[in-house]
Design a protein around this motif. Sequence first.
Motif, PDB file in Angstrom:
ATOM      1  N   ILE A   1       5.911 -10.481   5.195  1.00 25.21           N
ATOM      2  CA  ILE A   1       5.358  -9.935   4.109  1.00 25.21           C
ATOM      3  C   ILE A   1       5.847  -8.446   3.942  1.00 25.21           C
ATOM      4  O   ILE A   1       5.994  -7.770   5.092  1.00 25.21           O
ATOM      5  CB  ILE A   1       3.910  -9.780   4.274  1.00 25.21           C
ATOM      6  CG1 ILE A   1       3.046 -11.104   4.304  1.00 25.21           C
ATOM      7  CG2 ILE A   1       3.218  -8.949   2.886  1.00 25.21           C
ATOM      8  CD1 ILE A   1       3.449 -11.929   3.312  1.00 25.21           C
ATOM      9  N   VAL A   2       6.287  -7.992   2.805  1.00 23.14           N
ATOM     10  CA  VAL A   2       7.056  -6.804   2.681  1.00 23.14           C
ATOM     11  C   VAL A   2       6.154  -5.804   1.761  1.00 23.14           C
ATOM     12  O   VAL A   2       5.907  -6.261   0.813  1.00 23.14           O
ATOM     13  CB  VAL A   2       8.627  -6.705   2.286  1.00 23.14           C
ATOM     14  CG1 VAL A   2       8.987  -5.401   2.067  1.00 23.14           C
ATOM     15  CG2 VAL A   2       9.088  -7.402   3.181  1.00 23.14           C
ATOM     16  N   VAL A   3       5.515  -4.857   2.320  1.00 25.42           N
ATOM     17  CA  VAL A   3       4.625  -3.968   1.403  1.00 25.42           C
ATOM     18  C   VAL A   3       5.708  -2.898   0.776  1.00 25.42           C
ATOM     19  O   VAL A   3       6.461  -2.323   1.403  1.00 25.42           O
ATOM     20  CB  VAL A   3       3.599  -3.281   2.404  1.00 25.42           C
ATOM     21  CG1 VAL A   3       2.911  -2.326   1.438  1.00 25.42           C
ATOM     22  CG2 VAL A   3       2.696  -4.092   2.939  1.00 25.42           C
ATOM     23  N   GLU A   4       5.544  -2.775  -0.668  1.00 29.10           N
ATOM     24  CA  GLU A   4       6.347  -1.778  -1.314  1.00 29.10           C
ATOM     25  C   GLU A   4       5.888  -0.479  -1.096  1.00 29.10           C
ATOM     26  O   GLU A   4       4.966  -0.167  -1.011  1.00 29.10           O
ATOM     27  CB  GLU A   4       6.528  -2.172  -2.880  1.00 29.10           C
ATOM     28  CG  GLU A   4       7.248  -3.386  -3.118  1.00 29.10           C
ATOM     29  CD  GLU A   4       8.777  -3.229  -3.003  1.00 29.10           C
ATOM     30  OE1 GLU A   4       9.347  -1.911  -3.023  1.00 29.10           O
ATOM     31  OE2 GLU A   4       9.281  -4.024  -2.723  1.00 29.10           O
ATOM     32  N   SER A   5       6.961   0.417  -0.443  1.00 27.39           N
ATOM     33  CA  SER A   5       6.924   1.855  -0.331  1.00 27.39           C
ATOM     34  C   SER A   5       6.891   2.525  -1.662  1.00 27.39           C
ATOM     35  O   SER A   5       7.130   2.123  -2.639  1.00 27.39           O
ATOM     36  CB  SER A   5       7.812   2.434   0.709  1.00 27.39           C
ATOM     37  OG  SER A   5       9.257   2.121   0.072  1.00 27.39           O
ATOM     38  N   GLU A   6       6.347   3.843  -1.449  1.00 29.68           N
ATOM     39  CA  GLU A   6       6.334   4.649  -2.759  1.00 29.68           C
ATOM     40  C   GLU A   6       6.609   6.167  -2.347  1.00 29.68           C
ATOM     41  O   GLU A   6       5.947   6.616  -1.524  1.00 29.68           O
ATOM     42  CB  GLU A   6       4.808   4.506  -3.318  1.00 29.68           C
ATOM     43  CG  GLU A   6       4.734   5.443  -4.472  1.00 29.68           C
ATOM     44  CD  GLU A   6       3.275   5.570  -4.971  1.00 29.68           C
ATOM     45  OE1 GLU A   6       2.849   6.197  -5.617  1.00 29.68           O
ATOM     46  OE2 GLU A   6       2.489   4.366  -4.866  1.00 29.68           O
ATOM     47  N   LEU A   7       7.599   6.746  -3.284  1.00 31.44           N
ATOM     48  CA  LEU A   7       7.918   8.112  -2.986  1.00 31.44           C
ATOM     49  C   LEU A   7       6.765   8.695  -3.580  1.00 31.44           C
ATOM     50  O   LEU A   7       6.646   8.762  -4.707  1.00 31.44           O
ATOM     51  CB  LEU A   7       9.171   8.557  -3.668  1.00 31.44           C
ATOM     52  CG  LEU A   7      10.055   9.769  -3.429  1.00 31.44           C
ATOM     53  CD1 LEU A   7      10.159   9.890  -1.681  1.00 31.44           C
ATOM     54  CD2 LEU A   7      11.074   9.946  -4.121  1.00 31.44           C
ATOM     55  N   VAL A   8       6.297   9.767  -2.772  1.00 27.19           N
ATOM     56  CA  VAL A   8       5.268  10.563  -3.271  1.00 27.19           C
ATOM     57  C   VAL A   8       5.516  12.190  -3.222  1.00 27.19           C
ATOM     58  O   VAL A   8       6.093  12.663  -2.182  1.00 27.19           O
ATOM     59  CB  VAL A   8       3.839  10.483  -2.179  1.00 27.19           C
ATOM     60  CG1 VAL A   8       2.985  11.645  -2.750  1.00 27.19           C
ATOM     61  CG2 VAL A   8       3.516   9.307  -2.430  1.00 27.19           C
ATOM     62  N   LEU A   9       5.822  12.835  -4.209  1.00 25.51           N
ATOM     63  CA  LEU A   9       6.171  14.321  -4.366  1.00 25.51           C
ATOM     64  C   LEU A   9       5.164  15.471  -3.788  1.00 25.51           C
ATOM     65  O   LEU A   9       4.039  15.088  -4.034  1.00 25.51           O
ATOM     66  CB  LEU A   9       6.461  14.669  -5.745  1.00 25.51           C
ATOM     67  CG  LEU A   9       7.663  13.753  -6.519  1.00 25.51           C
ATOM     68  CD1 LEU A   9       7.712  14.351  -7.723  1.00 25.51           C
ATOM     69  CD2 LEU A   9       9.087  13.511  -5.694  1.00 25.51           C
ATOM     70  N   SER A  10       5.775  16.311  -3.362  1.00 33.64           N
ATOM     71  CA  SER A  10       4.565  17.270  -2.632  1.00 33.64           C
ATOM     72  C   SER A  10       4.169  18.207  -3.763  1.00 33.64           C
ATOM     73  O   SER A  10       4.645  18.242  -4.716  1.00 33.64           O
ATOM     74  CB  SER A  10       5.613  18.223  -1.629  1.00 33.64           C
ATOM     75  OG  SER A  10       4.779  19.364  -1.225  1.00 33.64           O
ATOM     76  N   ASN A  11       2.926  18.573  -3.494  1.00 32.56           N
ATOM     77  CA  ASN A  11       2.301  19.352  -4.314  1.00 32.56           C
ATOM     78  C   ASN A  11       2.558  20.767  -4.300  1.00 32.56           C
ATOM     79  O   ASN A  11       1.736  21.792  -5.242  1.00 32.56           O
ATOM     80  CB  ASN A  11       0.726  19.364  -4.158  1.00 32.56           C
ATOM     81  CG  ASN A  11       0.218  17.945  -4.470  1.00 32.56           C
ATOM     82  OD1 ASN A  11       0.627  17.316  -5.634  1.00 32.56           O
ATOM     83  ND2 ASN A  11      -0.898  17.313  -3.630  1.00 32.56           N
ATOM     84  N   ARG A  12       3.510  21.322  -3.422  1.00 28.90           N
ATOM     85  CA  ARG A  12       3.625  22.659  -3.248  1.00 28.90           C
ATOM     86  C   ARG A  12       4.358  23.117  -4.454  1.00 28.90           C
ATOM     87  O   ARG A  12       5.105  22.281  -5.037  1.00 28.90           O
ATOM     88  CB  ARG A  12       4.656  22.909  -2.135  1.00 28.90           C
ATOM     89  CG  ARG A  12       6.009  22.497  -2.081  1.00 28.90           C
ATOM     90  CD  ARG A  12       6.914  22.647  -0.900  1.00 28.90           C
ATOM     91  NE  ARG A  12       8.334  22.821  -1.313  1.00 28.90           N
ATOM     92  CZ  ARG A  12       9.133  22.888  -0.187  1.00 28.90           C
ATOM     93  NH1 ARG A  12       9.081  22.837   0.813  1.00 28.90           N
ATOM     94  NH2 ARG A  12      10.517  22.709  -0.553  1.00 28.90           N
ATOM     95  N   LYS A  13       4.250  24.623  -4.844  1.00 26.46           N
ATOM     96  CA  LYS A  13       4.836  25.135  -5.871  1.00 26.46           C
ATOM     97  C   LYS A  13       6.233  25.170  -5.530  1.00 26.46           C
ATOM     98  O   LYS A  13       6.807  25.720  -4.554  1.00 26.46           O
ATOM     99  CB  LYS A  13       4.073  26.462  -6.036  1.00 26.46           C
ATOM    100  CG  LYS A  13       2.727  26.529  -6.205  1.00 26.46           C
ATOM    101  CD  LYS A  13       2.203  26.158  -7.546  1.00 26.46           C
ATOM    102  CE  LYS A  13       0.848  26.215  -7.533  1.00 26.46           C
ATOM    103  NZ  LYS A  13       0.006  25.984  -9.073  1.00 26.46           N
TER     104      LYS A  13
END
Length: 340
Positions: free
Chosen positions: A328-340
């Motif tokens: 089973i391969v769980v798809e990863s996800e790129l999460v962008l930082s909330n920093r200004k």
Amino acid sequence: MMPDKPTTIKEIAKILKISVSTVSRALHDHSSIGLTTKMRVKKLAAELNYEPNQRAIQFLHGKSFVIGVILPELSESFFSTAISGIEDIAYKRNYTVLLAQSHDDAEREKLLVAKMKSQGVDGLLVSVAKTTSTYEHFEVFKKLNIPIVFFDRIPPIKDIHYVSSNLKTGTFEAVNFLLKKGHRTIGMINGPGTLVATHERKEGYIRAMTANRLKFDPSLIVSCDLSEDGTIKAMDTLLNHKRKPTAVVTFNDYVALFAMRYAKSIALTNLDFVSYANLPIINYMDHTPIASVEQFPYKQGKKAADILIDLINKPKNESGSEQAYFNIVVESELVLSNRK
């Protein structure tokens, strides 16, 4: 007057003048037992503080109802989150979790596998240590038909059950994100060669570079042992490169923390970092990665535990058929930082 020793099913049967098997079925809500009898049995059992004999139950079912879990470090948020998923499924399916940490030491991992066997666990969940390079210690479980499911850090061997994150696509997205921001010289601090995840990260990096018609420079990928000292050495290698990187992809958020702290110590503030795991720790950093690859440890833990318990409960007569392996391969996800 309370009894001096634990009440047995035989005593309940004698008092109610019914058979032992009837008491047993009543306590387990068997459909063949009438409601009145069930209520009488359960009421007396409660009055006498009857508790099921776990050894007898284990003998009857041929199971301990315990699953073992071996992971590198519980102190790492990724693994503590994965454990939450594992325990939630174990609780739901009436299993107990026996937890052990290898502390990323292969010899300790081997010893723990042996101890799990001696404890009589019904199955084993493992995220391998970063120093593990041989896998014969898992063979004893296979020979005894005790299932093992690997998760996150999976060994590079065939015919295994595993749950992992898709790090190839995650790395592709991470590098592609940096390329779109204008970076052309991107370094990578990768992990030990013993880990499958290390090679997947490299493959994703290469795919992103070639997809953007850029030449892959293997010297911009530096391996480390994931320690702070190892990260600093890797940073020095990249910073002394003839093509000095303007961005760095790190193996995980802890490596990112080490790398960014080192960069700050030498007054280098114009480097962009992208990491993996998207751990809560990055929210408390003064300088955070601009993006992180979410690997969904809770989901991985839940799925791995579900598969393991399904394998434990698989009818024994199915063992003669060709073994089907869960990959089973769980798809990863790129999460962008909330920093200004």
